[in-house]
Scaffold this active site. Sequence first.
Site, PDB file in Angstrom:
ATOM      1  N   ASN A  57      30.186  43.127   0.386  1.00  0.00           N
ATOM      2  CA  ASN A  57      30.194  41.911  -0.250  1.00  0.00           C
ATOM      3  C   ASN A  57      28.662  41.366  -0.553  1.00  0.00           C
ATOM      4  O   ASN A  57      27.971  41.586   0.281  1.00  0.00           O
ATOM      5  CB  ASN A  57      30.961  40.605   0.165  1.00  0.00           C
ATOM      6  N   GLU A  59      26.799  37.948  -2.026  1.00  0.00           N
ATOM      7  CA  GLU A  59      26.701  36.555  -2.479  1.00  0.00           C
ATOM      8  C   GLU A  59      25.720  36.237  -3.195  1.00  0.00           C
ATOM      9  O   GLU A  59      24.479  36.946  -3.419  1.00  0.00           O
ATOM     10  CB  GLU A  59      27.066  35.639  -1.111  1.00  0.00           C
ATOM     11  N   CYS A  68      32.589  41.059  -4.229  1.00  0.00           N
ATOM     12  CA  CYS A  68      33.409  41.428  -2.911  1.00  0.00           C
ATOM     13  C   CYS A  68      32.891  43.120  -2.800  1.00  0.00           C
ATOM     14  O   CYS A  68      32.513  43.694  -3.700  1.00  0.00           O
ATOM     15  CB  CYS A  68      35.090  41.286  -3.414  1.00  0.00           C
ATOM     16  N   GLU A  70      35.094  45.457  -2.086  1.00  0.00           N
ATOM     17  CA  GLU A  70      35.991  46.369  -2.800  1.00  0.00           C
ATOM     18  C   GLU A  70      35.401  46.401  -4.201  1.00  0.00           C
ATOM     19  O   GLU A  70      35.236  47.697  -4.689  1.00  0.00           O
ATOM     20  CB  GLU A  70      37.534  45.734  -3.150  1.00  0.00           C
ATOM     21  N   CYS A 101      41.200  40.231  -2.026  1.00  0.00           N
ATOM     22  CA  CYS A 101      41.228  38.959  -2.790  1.00  0.00           C
ATOM     23  C   CYS A 101      42.229  39.110  -3.911  1.00  0.00           C
ATOM     24  O   CYS A 101      42.360  40.597  -4.482  1.00  0.00           O
ATOM     25  CB  CYS A 101      40.305  38.313  -3.332  1.00  0.00           C
ATOM     26  N   CYS A 104      40.290  41.072  -6.856  1.00  0.00           N
ATOM     27  CA  CYS A 104      40.207  42.589  -6.514  1.00  0.00           C
ATOM     28  C   CYS A 104      41.169  43.711  -6.496  1.00  0.00           C
ATOM     29  O   CYS A 104      41.394  44.536  -6.729  1.00  0.00           O
ATOM     30  CB  CYS A 104      39.622  42.698  -4.890  1.00  0.00           C
TER      31      CYS A 104
END
Length: 144
Positions: A57, A59, A68, A70, A101, A104
């Site tokens: 990830n 940010e 993310c 993934e 999430c 994703c």
Amino acid sequence: MVAFPPAATLSAMDTYTFTLLLGAAQAAYAHAYAPYSHFQVGAALLGADGQVYAGCNVENASYGLTRCAEQSAIQGMNTAGVRQFDALVVYSESTPPASPCGACRQILFEFAPGAKVACVNHLGERLDIQVSELLPHGFRMAQE
Ligand code: THU
């Protein structure tokens, strides 16, 4: 209408694949950029070409721009020209282990509804599941 087998017929990914992907996911985890949430995630998938694509990830101070783990892995796979994957390991150090999430799930579904997913943590807790179970009836453009 039902394109993928029901959950009852599913089995977890083989041990070799799991071990390979776990190592890559843990290495990516160590590179996560998460100064805001302090929640690191690593992901690694096995592309249809037999290569491993990992991501972490990333940010941003503008929180909504966060990428993310993934999604990072999916980007890498696509950059290599690969559009399919067989298995995905998501590694976190949270309990229960982080599972993808909602956004994703749709992104994973685009490329591999039938892929096997293992969500694991540092305690060895593990959830084995399939992409199409994470996102039942995911969106697809109608094909003529
Ligand atoms: N995150 C992931 O990278 N993957 C998931 O499956 C769940 C959440 C990240 C996004 C954000 O950087 C942090 O975890 C907290 O939400």
